[in-house]
Scaffold this active site. Structure first.
Site, PDB file in Angstrom:
ATOM      1  N   TRP A   1     -18.551 -13.441  23.009  1.00 54.82           N
ATOM      2  CA  TRP A   1     -18.151 -12.052  22.826  1.00 54.82           C
ATOM      3  C   TRP A   1     -19.332 -11.227  23.310  1.00 54.82           C
ATOM      4  O   TRP A   1     -20.399 -11.234  22.706  1.00 54.82           O
ATOM      5  CB  TRP A   1     -17.861 -11.803  21.348  1.00 54.82           C
TER       6      TRP A   1
ATOM      7  N   LYS B   1     -10.078   2.827   4.564  1.00 57.30           N
ATOM      8  CA  LYS B   1     -10.295   1.447   5.017  1.00 57.30           C
ATOM      9  C   LYS B   1     -11.751   1.249   5.400  1.00 57.30           C
ATOM     10  O   LYS B   1     -12.364   0.242   5.064  1.00 57.30           O
ATOM     11  CB  LYS B   1      -9.403   1.108   6.227  1.00 57.30           C
TER      12      LYS B   1
ATOM     13  N   GLU C   1     -14.284   1.735   2.085  1.00 65.99           N
ATOM     14  CA  GLU C   1     -14.218   0.814   0.949  1.00 65.99           C
ATOM     15  C   GLU C   1     -14.769  -0.566   1.275  1.00 65.99           C
ATOM     16  O   GLU C   1     -15.267  -1.249   0.395  1.00 65.99           O
ATOM     17  CB  GLU C   1     -12.792   0.708   0.392  1.00 65.99           C
TER      18      GLU C   1
ATOM     19  N   HIS D   1     -13.673  25.394   8.059  1.00 65.68           N
ATOM     20  CA  HIS D   1     -13.882  26.011   6.751  1.00 65.68           C
ATOM     21  C   HIS D   1     -14.979  25.314   5.955  1.00 65.68           C
ATOM     22  O   HIS D   1     -14.973  25.359   4.727  1.00 65.68           O
ATOM     23  CB  HIS D   1     -12.557  26.041   5.983  1.00 65.68           C
TER      24      HIS D   1
HETATM   25  C1  F6R Z   1      -7.180   0.406  -0.916  1.00 64.60           C
HETATM   26  C2  F6R Z   1      -6.353  -0.119  -1.979  1.00 64.60           C
HETATM   27  C3  F6R Z   1      -6.192   0.716  -3.175  1.00 64.60           C
HETATM   28  C4  F6R Z   1      -4.772   0.569  -3.731  1.00 64.60           C
HETATM   29  C5  F6R Z   1      -4.668   1.314  -5.072  1.00 64.60           C
HETATM   30  C6  F6R Z   1      -3.289   1.223  -5.624  1.00 64.60           C
HETATM   31  O1  F6R Z   1      -7.246  -0.471   0.155  1.00 64.60           O
HETATM   32  O2  F6R Z   1      -5.847  -1.196  -1.910  1.00 64.60           O
HETATM   33  O3  F6R Z   1      -6.481   2.055  -2.918  1.00 64.60           O
HETATM   34  O4  F6R Z   1      -3.868   1.081  -2.805  1.00 64.60           O
HETATM   35  O5  F6R Z   1      -5.583   0.775  -5.970  1.00 64.60           O
HETATM   36  O6  F6R Z   1      -2.960  -0.102  -5.889  1.00 64.60           O
HETATM   37  P1  F6R Z   1      -1.460  -0.533  -6.081  1.00 64.60           P
HETATM   38  O7  F6R Z   1      -0.755  -0.305  -4.784  1.00 64.60           O
HETATM   39  O8  F6R Z   1      -1.523  -1.971  -6.464  1.00 64.60           O
HETATM   40  O9  F6R Z   1      -0.891   0.328  -7.154  1.00 64.60           O
END
Ligand code: F6R
Length: 608
Positions: free
Chosen positions: A75, A485, A488, A504
């Site tokens: 790569w 994404k 986190e 703003h």
């Molecule tokens: C981010 C993620 C979280 C879930 C959130 C809700 O990648 O996975 O933000 O979307 O904790 O979780 P659920 O869908 O299980 O209620």
């Protein structure tokens, strides 16, 4: 990214190496090569492009006879993807050859030193210095040569080395780049990752930093860089659930991203019947659907972001007002729910405490709740009045990808169903939209298969401090998810803004080189988003654009463009999110983050 496989034993090496490399393909690469000792000399075949080309060139390895060899998938970092830059690299007379993962940081100095001594370089790679440096130090003792070279190089490496003078041995070494060796009754193996050789052996030794391994057909010895022999314990790799379920992918997240075409198909197709949408789980007659006056979508995190997209799509297609709430807010804000309101909660796990509490709150007020849920039999699935399952299957990586994609298409189906029964979507338009829905899985697959462009780009942002995502309308919803994404799993600070909001306040945060990812999939808003891109660019931002193929105009304002295939603009999120998921993933991988299990996060947030 790069992959290494080597074999010495009683079997033909080339087919084993090709097979091993194929199991590392998921890491991404742009060229591949092999060096095999044929009993007299070392032969090398390498080619830019897919491993298939190398397989064809060598007839599956048959034309490269020999029981000792090393192979590589490259790569590109130093030097473009090309035949000449592909590994293995070799010294002037082809008697020493090397494959390398990692980066030799002092290669410029070494290259200068070797050039001054008369060495000629064929490639632009950092790796080629290793081949010539090995040649420079080689006085008949390969072990001593390898140690001398390792003392000279700075940076990271996993190495496989062949000396034509010692065809009964392979040398391997590592520093800050993964390397394992293994053994079975037929020979010894090296690999940059266990899956490459797991088919042949489960007896694996993890090579530690600054260790050298000398492999022969029937045994191997481990040394420090000072040539002191060390004893190592092997590890027996069981086919544990993890390895099996990852199916050769480096992370669950990558595997789950690759499952998105299937997830989308499984969620969509059973509900598309005879050019109509049938959502039996709604348990509502067409008259009842026509009576809905308002929809409240309640969810957390990515499910909330899917809900944000749902708002634009439902309002656009069915002309029903939609409010989207974070579940943690909804439950305490004494929401106004009026007659004719429908409450939709979205949750992958079906166990999220706030979402469950919001569901209970709505039910306590006498409203029927529809759950869009992935985990069958979960609390939300059990307590909701009706459940529309997203058939994404188990999602293991903490950061959601495939469940989010399934939530999106469930919402498209709901929006189209509502739009249809309320007479907002004409027949011809409806059929065309069904056609666009059916195309989504293949289009997602196409984007996943073109991941190399974004993978390469991601590498530049491993050290980023702040990243901004901007977009308007649905593109704002996509930006929210793209930003989540990235942050986190890579721990890079990132924020999403409605593009029109920049002026703003946020624009003061843009500095020279700040990455701004602009999402622009809505034709009506192309020009507006381009204006916002120009504004940030004028303040030094580097602009990555994710847009539709037709929007070539964007190239005037963007520094790097990722195009998505043509679809109905209401469905664009399903495509635009793919490169953004890949971006977050590859930045996190590049930073060495624990992608599947980011710090402080849990897959299912069962506490408030
Ligand atoms: C981010 C993620 C979280 C879930 C959130 C809700 O990648 O996975 O933000 O979307 O904790 O979780 P659920 O869908 O299980 O209620």
């Amino acid at each position: 990214m790069c992959g290494i496989v080597g074999y010495i034993g009683t079997k033909q090496a080339a087919p084993i190496i090709l097979d091993g490399l194929s199991r590392l393909e998921y890491r991404g690469y742009d060229s591949a090569g092999m060096a095999i000792y044929d009993g007299e000399k070392i032969n090398i075949t390498k080619s830019v492009g897919r491993l298939k080309i190398l397989e064809n060139l060598t007839h599956g390895g048959e034309t490269m006879a020999g029981i000792c060899g090393i192979g590589h998938t490259r790569w590109a970092t130093h030097g473009v993807p090309s035949n000449v830059n592909a590994h293995p690299h070799f010294n002037a007379d082809g008697t020493i050859t090397v494959v390398h993962n990692g980066i030799i940081e002092n290669y410029i100095q070494l290259r200068r030193m070797l050039t001054d001594k008369g060495y000629q370089f064929l490639s632009e790679t950092d790796t080629e210095v290793l081949a010539h440096l090995l040649d420079y130090y080689y006085k008949g003792n390969p072990m001593e040569t390898v140690t001398k070279v390792l003392h000279r190089v700075e940076g990271s490496y996993a190495l496989g080395i062949l000396f034509a003078d010692c065809p009964d041995q392979i040398f391997a070494a590592r520093k800050d780049s993964p390397l394992v060796v293994g053994q079975n009754q037929d020979g010894c193996f090296i690999a940059s990752d266990v899956p490459a050789i797991l088919k042949y052996t489960r007896k694996i030794y993890y090579v530690d930093n600054q260790e050298i391994v000398r492999l022969r057909a029937d045994h191997m010895h481990f040394y420090t860089v000072d040539e002191e022999e060390i004893q190592k314990e092997s590890v027996t790799i069981d086919w544990d659930a993890n390895a099996a379920e990852k199916a050769g992918y480096e992370h669950f997240m990558l595997k789950e991203m690759y499952e998105q075409p299937k997830t989308v198909t499984d969620t969509l197709l059973p509900r598309i019947k005879d050019n109509d949408i049938v959502i039996e789980e709604l348990n509502m007659t067409d008259d009842e659907l026509r009576g809905i006056r308002k929809i409240h979508i309640v969810a957390c995190g990515s499910a909330y972001h899917a809900g944000m997209t749902g708002k634009y799509v439902i309002e656009g297609l069915a002309r029903i007002p939609v409010e989207v709430d974070l579940a943690s807010e909804f439950r305490y804000r004494n929401p106004i729910l009026e007659e004719g309101a429908m409450v939709v909660v979205i949750s992958q796990s079906g166990e999220t405490a706030d979402t469950l509490a919001a569901l209970r709150e709505a039910k306590a007020r006498g409203f029927q709740v529809l759950g869009i849920v992935n985990v069958v039999g979960s609390s939300i699935a059990r307590e909701a009045d009706n459940v529309m399952y997203t058939w994404a299957g188990p999602e293991i990586a903490v950061a959601t990808t495939k469940a989010y994609s399934a939530q999106l298409v469930a919402l498209y189906l709901l929006a189209m169903k509502l739009g249809r029964v309320r007479g907002q979507i004409k027949n011809k338009e409806f059929v065309a939209m069904l056609g666009d829905l059916r195309c989504l899985p293949d289009q997602i697959e196409l984007l996943l298969n073109n991941k190399f462009k974004i993978q390469k780009f991601s590498n530049r942002y491993i050290g980023a401090k702040d990243v901004f995502f901007i977009g308007r309308g649905i593109d704002y919803a996509i930006s929210l998810e793209g930003s989540l994404k990235l942050k986190e799993i890579s721990y890079i600070h990132s924020e999403a803004y409605a593009a029109g909001e920049l002026k703003h306040g946020t624009i003061s945060l843009i500095e020279e080189g700040t990455l701004v990812a602009a999402v622009s999939t809505q034709p009506d808003l192309y020009a507006k988003t381009i204006s916002n891109m120009v504004e940030v660019k004028a303040r030094g931002a580097f602009v990555l654009a994710v847009t539709c193929e037709e929007n070539k105009e964007i190239e005037k304002a963007a520094d790097y463009v990722i195009y998505i295939p043509e679809t109905n603009p209401f469905f664009a999120n399903s495509l635009a999110i793919i490169p953004l998921q890949l971006f977050g993933y590859y930045v996190a991988v590049g930073k060495g983050c624990d992608v599947d299990k980011p710090r402080n996060l849990a897959k299912s947030v069962t506490v408030e």
